[in-house]
Structures are given as structure tokens and as C-alpha cells.
Design an enzyme around this catalytic site. Sequence first.
Site, PDB file in Angstrom:
ATOM      1  CB  SER A  73      30.986  42.200  30.094  1.00  0.00           C
ATOM      2  OG  SER A  73      31.448  41.415  29.031  1.00  0.00           O
ATOM      3  CG  ASP A  80      38.088  33.816  42.193  1.00  0.00           C
ATOM      4  OD1 ASP A  80      37.371  34.459  42.989  1.00  0.00           O
ATOM      5  OD2 ASP A  80      37.633  32.998  41.379  1.00  0.00           O
ATOM      6  CE  LYS A  93      26.497  41.637  27.995  1.00  0.00           C
ATOM      7  NZ  LYS A  93      27.643  41.036  27.310  1.00  0.00           N
TER       8      LYS A  93
END
Length: 256
Positions: free
Chosen positions: A151, A162, A176
Site C-alpha cells: 500500500s 520511477d 495493494k
Amino acid sequence: MPEAEIEKLIRGKKGTAVLISIQRNGQTLVNPLKVIRDQVNVTSLDASYMIAPKTAYIKIRRFGHKTADEFKQSLIDLRKSGAQDLILDLRNNGGGFVHTAIDLAGQFFKEKRLLMYTEGANEQRQDYYSEKTGEFGDGRVVILINESTASASEILSGALQDLDRATVVGRRSYGKGLVQEQFDFSDGSAVNLTVARYYTPLGRCIQRKYSRANFDAAKYMTGFDLWTLDTEFRQRKCSQQARANWFLVAAEFCRM
């Protein structure tokens, strides 16, 4: 004695003392413990210290209301101690508040950057950006994760990975990343419906696929792979020593 009765005896006015007798293995300790009643503040950071002369280590247990402030203050203190690089441990961190993860991710950038976005079949895309200059805008970062990293932890890890701000080391994270909305009914009941998903800045969906391969317990618990979100899980054999070596990469990376 019922637990409620024990709690009633221990609780009391702040600053007052209470004597607690402890029985261990059937024997009562000779001297009771004297405890001063006070407010107990539980921090979200399990550890924060210098693991090497120029490398700091922080372990976050969960993302709560005060986690961002605790993390920022910890970074300031570690900077004063000479920290130039950071090992951020998110293993076994099941997540918490999404806005906290966004605040933490923003600490690693000096300018406004896209950190995450949500989008659904009937929900327009909503972008989340870093808002201000972070306390750790430079310096190398390594993030440790495992299969229990989920999460909000994945939002933070995905953003830094990224944007080439951190190297992620460990096992594949839980996956999740669903946005749910609660709909109330007149009888007092309610239902939570998934309306969107969380995506990393480069568009990787954090929610793992609903395929049989991803829920194969034998593969999931014994396989070892670097963090991949929306790609198929690949089974690899890996010795205990090899697994340990991955975590040593973090410390070695920061010493370079």
C-alpha cells in the site's frame, strides 16, 4: 483477574507512581517495579541511527498521522550527524495513510515532481505532487522491501524508483493499490466499492494482477525477485546466502 480490572488498577493520574509485582515462571520477583504514570507516545519509526560514518538507517513501521513529521525531524538530526546517504527500511510495513506516503516521498526532491496518480474506469485521473523542498533532496537512497511491504509503502517505493531517486532492493512487494469508496444505505449498513487504482509516476499499477500465478503460495513465499509491479512473477531459486547478499548491497552501495 479480568483484564479490565488490571487496567483499572494500573491507570491513574499522570505523574503518580504505581508498584507492579511480576510473576515469572511461577515465581514472583522479589522487588516490585515502580512505574510512573504518563502519556505513552508510540513512534512510527522503529529505528533511526547512523549505520556508517556517512550513511543513515531509518526503519518505518507504518504510515500514521505523525509519521511525516517524525521522519522529517529524524532526517534533520541525521544530517547534523553527517548523513549523506540513506538506507530506508520498509520491510513488513503494511502501509497506512496515503497522504503521509506522499509527504515522505516529497522529502527526497528539491522541486515539484509527480509522485503518484489514481485513475479508474469511471474516475478521472488525479495527480499527486511533491509540494515543497525536501530535507533529503540529494544523497543516495536505498529502499529495502519484502513481500509484506504494501500500500502506502509501495507508493513511496514506486515514486522514488520511477524517478531514479532510489535503488529498491528485496523481494517482490505485496501489490495493494486499490482506491475504495464507501456507500451508505438507509438501514445503517454500507458497502465499499473499488473505484480506482494507484499508479506510480511512470504508469505502473501498484495493484497486483488477479491471476492464479500471483496467488500461488508456494511460488510467492519461496521465490526471490527484484520489485516488479505489473509484470508476471518469475520463479527463481536462491540460496539463503544469496538472499542475505541482496541486503548487504544497500550498505555497500552507500559506502561507495
